[in-house]
Design a protein around this motif. Structure first.
Motif, PDB file in Angstrom:
ATOM      1  N   LEU A 138      31.684 121.148  67.189  1.00  0.00           N
ATOM      2  CA  LEU A 138      32.133 122.224  68.142  1.00  0.00           C
ATOM      3  C   LEU A 138      31.155 122.228  69.446  1.00  0.00           C
ATOM      4  CD1 LEU A 138      34.090 125.025  66.401  1.00  0.00           C
ATOM      5  CD2 LEU A 138      34.946 123.667  68.290  1.00  0.00           C
ATOM      6  N   CYS A 141      31.716 118.531  71.252  1.00  0.00           N
ATOM      7  CA  CYS A 141      32.549 118.619  71.803  1.00  0.00           C
ATOM      8  C   CYS A 141      31.922 119.342  73.062  1.00  0.00           C
ATOM      9  CB  CYS A 141      33.991 119.598  71.429  1.00  0.00           C
ATOM     10  SG  CYS A 141      34.404 118.588  69.766  1.00  0.00           S
ATOM     11  N   ALA A 142      31.499 120.589  73.047  1.00  0.00           N
ATOM     12  CA  ALA A 142      31.135 121.080  74.279  1.00  0.00           C
ATOM     13  C   ALA A 142      30.110 120.414  75.049  1.00  0.00           C
ATOM     14  CB  ALA A 142      30.606 122.481  74.054  1.00  0.00           C
ATOM     15  N   GLY A 147      35.597 120.089  74.839  1.00  0.00           N
ATOM     16  CA  GLY A 147      35.885 121.239  74.394  1.00  0.00           C
ATOM     17  C   GLY A 147      36.612 122.033  75.176  1.00  0.00           C
ATOM     18  N   TRP A 150      39.247 127.494  73.782  1.00  0.00           N
ATOM     19  CA  TRP A 150      39.928 127.828  72.460  1.00  0.00           C
ATOM     20  C   TRP A 150      40.771 128.899  72.549  1.00  0.00           C
ATOM     21  CZ3 TRP A 150      40.626 123.456  69.927  1.00  0.00           C
ATOM     22  CH2 TRP A 150      39.556 122.384  70.149  1.00  0.00           C
ATOM     23  N   LEU A 203      37.287 129.324  66.278  1.00  0.00           N
ATOM     24  CA  LEU A 203      37.190 128.113  66.945  1.00  0.00           C
ATOM     25  C   LEU A 203      36.018 128.774  68.223  1.00  0.00           C
ATOM     26  CD1 LEU A 203      40.284 125.900  67.391  1.00  0.00           C
ATOM     27  CD2 LEU A 203      38.118 125.213  66.467  1.00  0.00           C
ATOM     28  N   HIS A 204      36.354 129.803  68.899  1.00  0.00           N
ATOM     29  CA  HIS A 204      35.555 130.351  69.681  1.00  0.00           C
ATOM     30  C   HIS A 204      34.217 130.963  69.304  1.00  0.00           C
ATOM     31  CE1 HIS A 204      34.540 132.269  73.428  1.00  0.00           C
ATOM     32  NE2 HIS A 204      34.444 133.418  72.745  1.00  0.00           N
ATOM     33  N   GLU A 207      32.155 127.914  68.332  1.00  0.00           N
ATOM     34  CA  GLU A 207      31.562 127.267  69.339  1.00  0.00           C
ATOM     35  C   GLU A 207      30.294 128.021  69.905  1.00  0.00           C
ATOM     36  OE1 GLU A 207      33.787 125.133  73.045  1.00  0.00           O
ATOM     37  OE2 GLU A 207      33.634 127.204  73.028  1.00  0.00           O
ATOM     38  N   LEU A 231      39.231 119.219  64.701  1.00  0.00           N
ATOM     39  CA  LEU A 231      37.829 118.800  65.362  1.00  0.00           C
ATOM     40  C   LEU A 231      37.729 117.301  64.939  1.00  0.00           C
ATOM     41  CD1 LEU A 231      35.473 121.748  64.583  1.00  0.00           C
ATOM     42  CD2 LEU A 231      36.426 120.877  66.840  1.00  0.00           C
ATOM     43  N   GLN A 234      39.640 115.813  67.854  1.00  0.00           N
ATOM     44  CA  GLN A 234      39.080 116.045  68.879  1.00  0.00           C
ATOM     45  C   GLN A 234      37.930 115.121  69.229  1.00  0.00           C
ATOM     46  OE1 GLN A 234      40.797 118.734  70.647  1.00  0.00           O
ATOM     47  NE2 GLN A 234      39.949 118.697  72.316  1.00  0.00           N
TER      48      GLN A 234
END
Length: 269
Positions: A138, A141-142, A147, A150, A203-204, A207, A231, A234
């Motif tokens: 995560l 992704c950010a 990302g 979410w 998810l939040h 992350e 993920l 993603q």
């Protein structure tokens, strides 16, 4: 130029019989350097040329590839080499970091710290290895800009917490969609994936969490499976990283371990 940096080895490639080319994750990004004699068991730099080794590296940078002139290793992380499952996760996370973190000096300030934290977590067994991997994925992704928020539907922007219904993951949009959008758009409902109702919150939290402070994470098997599938997609489809290495990890772990249990979940940070 000679410079000193804290670093973790994220890739080792033998160069001839004596030397090794190291990919180092430093506090400011990825650096590649030659460790002369690093491939020899009794070489001066052999301990500095092992995957996941962490310490202070003195590097010389000329016109081409840099050289490791000296290294003081603080952590060898033997536990990550002695346990097969831990070794598999460590190899995957190193590969992901080497491909996803920008080269020196353009890495996000948190990349080095979060990577060290995920290796520490693997060693300490405080959190299941797959959950640690999802938390780091995560972060990646950010950093790479793939990302989404979410907590919101990627189609209409509605807060998923307020709908009270289970969202779905849309593999084409790369995010969660609310039940209303899935029902209004036939193609979205047909191609999207069902996921646990609370996955948006999980998810939040993962992350945003500092991996070093994760503890007492207990998620259901269904939640962990959904996180893994989302993920992997993603990163593979929207960031172009982790595909083959992630598949190797999943196949190896599946052959060595039992699937996660279906008990209720809790996530504290």
């Amino acid at each position: 130029m000679i410079w000193t940096t804290e670093a973790v080895v994220v890739r080792v490639v033998r160069y001839g019989e004596r030397d090794a080319i190291l990919t180092l994750l430093t506090e400011t990004g990825i650096v590649t350097a030659m460790a002369r004699g690093g491939a020899r068991p009794a070489g001066r730099l052999s301990s500095a040329a092992r995957l996941c080794a962490q310490g202070t590296y003195v590097l010389y940078q000329g016109r081409g590839m840099g050289d490791v002139r000296q290294a003081e290793i603080a952590r060898q992380r033997r536990a990550l080499h002695e346990d097969v499952v831990k070794a598999a996760y460590a190899a995957y996370l190193c590969d992901l970091a080497s491909r996803a973190v920008p080269e020196w000096p353009d890495a996000p300030p948190s990349a080095y710290r979060q990577f060290v934290a995920v290796l520490d977590g693997l060693e300490a067994d405080r959190v299941p290895a797959d959950v640690l991997a999802r938390a780091f994925e995560l972060k990646v992704c950010a950093w790479l800009g793939v990302g989404p928020d979410w907590r919101a539907c990627v189609r209409c922007g509605a807060s998923l917490a307020e709908t009270g219904e289970a969202p779905r993951y849309d593999p084409r949009e790369g995010g969660l969609i609310c039940a209303r959008c899935a029902s209004l758009i036939t193609s979205a409902a047909a191609s999207s994936w069902p996921v646990p109702r609370k996955i948006s919150t999980v998810l939040h939290l993962l992350e945003r969490a500092d991996i070093a402070k994760l503890h007492r994470v207990d998620l259901s098997g269904a939640m962990r499976d959904a996180l893994s599938r989302i993920l992997a997609h993603q990163l593979r489809e929207f960031a172009g990283v982790g595909g083959r290495a992630r598949q190797v990890l999943d196949d190896m772990v599946a052959s060595l371990t039992d699937p996660p249990g279906e008990d209720g979940g809790r996530l504290d940070t």
